[in-house]
Design a protein around this motif. Structure first.
Motif, mmCIF file in Angstrom:
data_model
loop_
_atom_site.group_PDB
_atom_site.id
_atom_site.type_symbol
_atom_site.label_atom_id
_atom_site.label_comp_id
_atom_site.label_asym_id
_atom_site.label_seq_id
_atom_site.Cartn_x
_atom_site.Cartn_y
_atom_site.Cartn_z
ATOM 1 N N ASN A 46 -36.353 -2.351 -39.543
ATOM 2 C CA ASN A 46 -36.815 -0.969 -39.728
ATOM 3 C C ASN A 46 -35.936 -0.235 -40.742
ATOM 4 O O ASN A 46 -36.430 0.495 -41.611
ATOM 5 N N ASP A 47 -34.606 -0.423 -40.632
ATOM 6 C CA ASP A 47 -33.696 0.247 -41.559
ATOM 7 C C ASP A 47 -33.846 -0.293 -42.980
ATOM 8 O O ASP A 47 -33.798 0.477 -43.966
ATOM 9 N N ILE A 48 -34.002 -1.602 -43.094
ATOM 10 C CA ILE A 48 -34.161 -2.205 -44.430
ATOM 11 C C ILE A 48 -35.457 -1.727 -45.069
ATOM 12 O O ILE A 48 -35.492 -1.355 -46.245
ATOM 13 N N GLU A 49 -36.562 -1.708 -44.309
ATOM 14 C CA GLU A 49 -37.830 -1.261 -44.853
ATOM 15 C C GLU A 49 -37.773 0.213 -45.236
ATOM 16 O O GLU A 49 -38.357 0.638 -46.239
ATOM 17 N N ALA A 50 -37.077 1.020 -44.422
ATOM 18 C CA ALA A 50 -36.948 2.439 -44.747
ATOM 19 C C ALA A 50 -36.190 2.629 -46.048
ATOM 20 O O ALA A 50 -36.549 3.477 -46.884
ATOM 21 N N ARG A 51 -35.113 1.834 -46.246
ATOM 22 C CA ARG A 51 -34.324 1.945 -47.475
ATOM 23 C C ARG A 51 -35.125 1.490 -48.689
ATOM 24 O O ARG A 51 -35.110 2.133 -49.744
ATOM 25 N N ILE A 52 -35.876 0.389 -48.544
ATOM 26 C CA ILE A 52 -36.708 -0.113 -49.644
ATOM 27 C C ILE A 52 -37.775 0.914 -49.991
ATOM 28 O O ILE A 52 -38.046 1.182 -51.177
ATOM 29 N N ALA A 53 -38.407 1.508 -48.961
ATOM 30 C CA ALA A 53 -39.441 2.514 -49.202
ATOM 31 C C ALA A 53 -38.864 3.721 -49.933
ATOM 32 O O ALA A 53 -39.493 4.282 -50.842
ATOM 33 N N GLU A 54 -37.637 4.116 -49.592
ATOM 34 C CA GLU A 54 -36.993 5.242 -50.255
ATOM 35 C C GLU A 54 -36.736 4.929 -51.728
ATOM 36 O O GLU A 54 -36.974 5.775 -52.608
ATOM 37 N N MET A 55 -36.273 3.691 -52.010
ATOM 38 C CA MET A 55 -35.988 3.312 -53.394
ATOM 39 C C MET A 55 -37.274 3.196 -54.209
ATOM 40 O O MET A 55 -37.314 3.595 -55.382
ATOM 41 N N LEU A 56 -38.337 2.633 -53.625
ATOM 42 C CA LEU A 56 -39.599 2.513 -54.346
ATOM 43 C C LEU A 56 -40.204 3.887 -54.633
ATOM 44 O O LEU A 56 -40.830 4.099 -55.669
ATOM 45 N N GLN A 57 -40.022 4.825 -53.683
ATOM 46 C CA GLN A 57 -40.554 6.162 -53.882
ATOM 47 C C GLN A 57 -39.887 6.853 -55.069
ATOM 48 O O GLN A 57 -40.512 7.650 -55.776
ATOM 49 N N GLU A 58 -38.613 6.534 -55.293
ATOM 50 C CA GLU A 58 -37.895 7.117 -56.422
ATOM 51 C C GLU A 58 -38.421 6.605 -57.752
ATOM 52 O O GLU A 58 -38.211 7.235 -58.795
ATOM 53 N N LYS A 59 -39.105 5.444 -57.734
ATOM 54 C CA LYS A 59 -39.582 4.836 -58.967
ATOM 55 C C LYS A 59 -40.991 5.304 -59.336
ATOM 56 O O LYS A 59 -41.555 4.846 -60.325
ATOM 57 N N THR A 60 -41.588 6.137 -58.508
ATOM 58 C CA THR A 60 -42.906 6.676 -58.841
ATOM 59 C C THR A 60 -42.762 8.096 -59.353
ATOM 60 O O THR A 60 -41.766 8.773 -59.095
ATOM 61 N N SER A 61 -43.761 8.507 -60.125
ATOM 62 C CA SER A 61 -43.770 9.858 -60.669
ATOM 63 C C SER A 61 -45.215 10.267 -60.896
ATOM 64 O O SER A 61 -46.147 9.505 -60.591
ATOM 65 N N ALA A 62 -45.404 11.456 -61.463
ATOM 66 C CA ALA A 62 -46.766 11.931 -61.702
ATOM 67 C C ALA A 62 -47.483 11.067 -62.729
ATOM 68 O O ALA A 62 -48.701 10.875 -62.674
ATOM 69 N N SER A 63 -46.719 10.508 -63.697
ATOM 70 C CA SER A 63 -47.329 9.673 -64.730
ATOM 71 C C SER A 63 -47.339 8.197 -64.366
ATOM 72 O O SER A 63 -48.014 7.404 -65.003
ATOM 73 N N LYS A 64 -46.594 7.834 -63.315
ATOM 74 C CA LYS A 64 -46.500 6.422 -62.900
ATOM 75 C C LYS A 64 -46.697 6.345 -61.384
ATOM 76 O O LYS A 64 -45.804 6.608 -60.597
ATOM 77 N N GLN A 65 -47.947 6.008 -60.988
ATOM 78 C CA GLN A 65 -48.293 6.025 -59.574
ATOM 79 C C GLN A 65 -48.118 4.653 -58.921
ATOM 80 O O GLN A 65 -47.854 4.575 -57.719
ATOM 81 N N ALA A 66 -48.242 3.565 -59.671
ATOM 82 C CA ALA A 66 -48.231 2.229 -59.097
ATOM 83 C C ALA A 66 -46.850 1.600 -59.201
ATOM 84 O O ALA A 66 -46.087 1.834 -60.139
ATOM 85 N N ILE A 67 -46.520 0.783 -58.197
ATOM 86 C CA ILE A 67 -45.268 0.016 -58.186
ATOM 87 C C ILE A 67 -45.510 -1.293 -58.930
ATOM 88 O O ILE A 67 -46.443 -2.045 -58.608
#
Length: 558
Positions: A46-67
């Motif tokens: 759960n902690d690892i997935e939460a950390r990965i989700a937080e890092m992936l969220q930082e890589k998205t923006s209004a112009s870049k929606q897909a991972i």
């Protein structure tokens, strides 16, 4: 462009390329297999997935929606692969290689969090101390001094408590201490927490199992149990005595009332009429109702046994409890039960006999000859008792205390005087006034009921155009009280009139009329019989009065 799919990771929705999704799933499955033997596997994941989700969220923006695949590989390089540190203790070379491999992307960073594991109030001081790497005791002392000396420490602490987030996940706790947030450190932190918890539980279990603590807990539990038992015993003892005293008192009062009722010591049954009262004991009332072949003494014995034995038992039980009499006397118990059953049988037998004596009902209809008035107007008035003359506005008969359709007004040596008769007024089939008297009574058979009905003494007198009725009727003591009743039906020809005196309200009951007037509104007025029914002649304003009376009678709150 590669096809994208939607995934949910730790409660956060992402749009991710298909090949990146497969790579990430494979990576998570590998980590899960690595920690499969760990007790805290689910919490680690759960902690690892939460950390990965937080890092992936930082890589998205209004112009870049897909991972993209590059984003997933960047996250994996930061978090580290299990195979990179699986054998970290075997060779320092491998450990150095792994650290060099991920150091360019996973720089240590610190964030300010409230420390939930080392807190006095909210973990603010320990969280700030972790960030600046000093002992939190000095910061706590500074807050305490500012609170007591300057008075501003509390407000500042509350502000920091609100704005500084609490370190909830393992990743946030690692960031609070400035450690790398990778798979290895998350796993170690969770396992250490589980190990610490197990040690605390083991230490507590050892303390509890020690002979000294066992004896202490046993002694404390015994003392608490004894105290609770004594308190409850005291409460129930007091309540028991109060109930016993009340039971004895009520039992004695009811026993006195029973004896007074049975033997006529007091006048228990009281029937009031305006200006006088009739007092009848249960003995006298029973004599007036019971069949001739049923002894009143026999019935009273049954009544005393049926009601008196339970009352005596209540009094006896209360006295035994108050004086702590422990002795049980089976003879008294069995004797009381036997006598009570005897009383029940007597009352059942008496009830059947009384029911049989009222089983048949007969009515005697008689046409009473009346002189036809010359001016086609018949005045109706009432012969009342002396006490009724003093109060002509008393409530009419169906509101009085009565048995079925009659009320006991008085009794002398030879007769009962009962009230009240009831009268109805209907159209006549002829051109003459007609008066029908219907006397009714109950008996063992039709013959006896008919005989009692004929013996009812009821008088009607006429003076010119004034017809006077009695409000009461008499029966002999020999006939007893067997549902005797008198009903009158006055038939009025169409086109002829009647006048109801004020006293007539005592016997008229629910008279139909065109004006829809209540009985009380019909008196002291002239009424003419039409094909539709009685119609008021001198009833100016009667509609408003009747409407108001109907509202009042249908709404008790008035």
């Amino acid at each position: 462009m590669n096809r994208t799919i939607t995934m949910n990771l730790s409660g956060i929705i992402f749009h991710i390329e298909e090949d990146a999704y497969e790579n990430l799933n494979k990576y998570l499955a590998t980590i899960k297999g690595y920690f499969k033997s760990s007790e805290g596997r689910d919490e680690i994941m759960n902690d690892i997935e939460a950390r990965i989700a937080e890092m992936l969220q930082e890589k998205t923006s209004a112009s870049k929606q897909a991972i993209l695949m590059a984003d997933v590989e960047s996250v994996i390089s930061v978090m580290g692969k299990p195979e990179d540190f699986a054998d970290e203790n075997t060779t320092s070379e491998n450990e150095s290689t792994f650290e060099n491999k991920s150091s360019y992307t996973n720089e240590k960073r610190k964030r300010v969090f409230r420390d939930p594991d080392d807190k006095i109030i909210g973990g603010v001081c320990s969280g700030i101390a972790n960030y600046f790497d000093f002992d939190p005791i000095w910061l706590r002392a500074a807050f305490a001094i500012s609170f007591f000396v300057f008075g501003s420490g509390l407000l500042l602490y509350i502000i920091l408590l609100i704005i500084i987030p609490k370190a909830k996940t393992t990743a946030e706790k690692l960031e609070m201490r400035g450690e790398k947030v990778d798979v290895n450190n998350i796993g170690k932190a969770v396992n250490e927490e589980f190990e610490e918890f197990k040690n605390r539980v083991k230490n507590w279990s050892d303390e509890v199992k020690s002979p000294e603590n066992k004896q202490y807990f046993k002694s404390s539990a015994q003392k608490a149990s004894d105290f609770i038992r004594e308190v409850l015993y005291g409460i129930f003892t007091v309540l028991g005595k109060i109930i016993a005293v009340v039971s004895v008192f009520i039992g004695i009062v009811l026993m006195i009332a029973l004896l007074s009722t049975i033997f006529g010591i007091g006048n228990i049954f009281i029937f009031d009429t305006p200006g006088t009262s009739l007092h009848l004991s249960a003995y006298q009332l029973s004599m007036a109702i019971l069949p001739k072949d049923l002894s009143i003494s026999f019935v009273l014995i049954g009544l005393f046994l049926f009601i008196g034995i339970p009352l005596l038992s209540i009094i006896y039980a209360g006295i035994k409890y108050l004086f702590r009499i422990k002795q049980k006397n089976k003879i008294i118990k069995y004797t009381a039960n036997t006598l009570w059953l005897c009383g029940l049988c007597i009352l059942i037998y008496s009830g059947i006999q009384v029911g049989n004596d009222f089983s048949e009902k007969a009515s005697v209809k008689q046409k009473i000859e009346i002189t036809q008035p010359k001016n086609n107007l018949l005045f109706l008035d009432l012969n009342t008792l002396t006490q009724d003359e003093d109060d002509v506005d008393i409530t009419y008969h169906h509101h009085r205390i009565h048995f079925k359709d009659w009320t006991i007004i008085s009794k002398d040596e030879n007769k009962f005087r009962l009230g009240y008769t009831s009268m109805n007024i209907v159209p006549s089939e002829t051109d003459s006034f007609e008066l029908i008297s219907i006397k009714s009574a109950s008996g063992f058979d039709k013959k006896e009921a008919n005989y009692r009905a004929k013996n009812i003494d009821y008088a009607i007198t006429q003076e010119d155009s004034i017809l006077k009725f009695n409000s009461y009727f008499d029966i002999t003591l020999v006939d007893k009280l067997h549902g005797q009743n008198v009903k009158l039906i006055l038939k009025v020809p169409v086109g002829k009139m009647i006048f109801l005196s004020t006293r007539m309200k005592k016997i008229i009951f629910d008279i139909d009329n065109i004006n829809d007037a209540l009985d009380n509104d019909m008196v002291n007025r002239r009424w003419i019989m039409t094909k539709q029914g009685l119609e008021c002649i001198d009833c100016d304003g009667l509609e408003n009065v009747s409407k108001r009376n109907r509202i009042i009678s249908s709404n008790p709150s008035y």
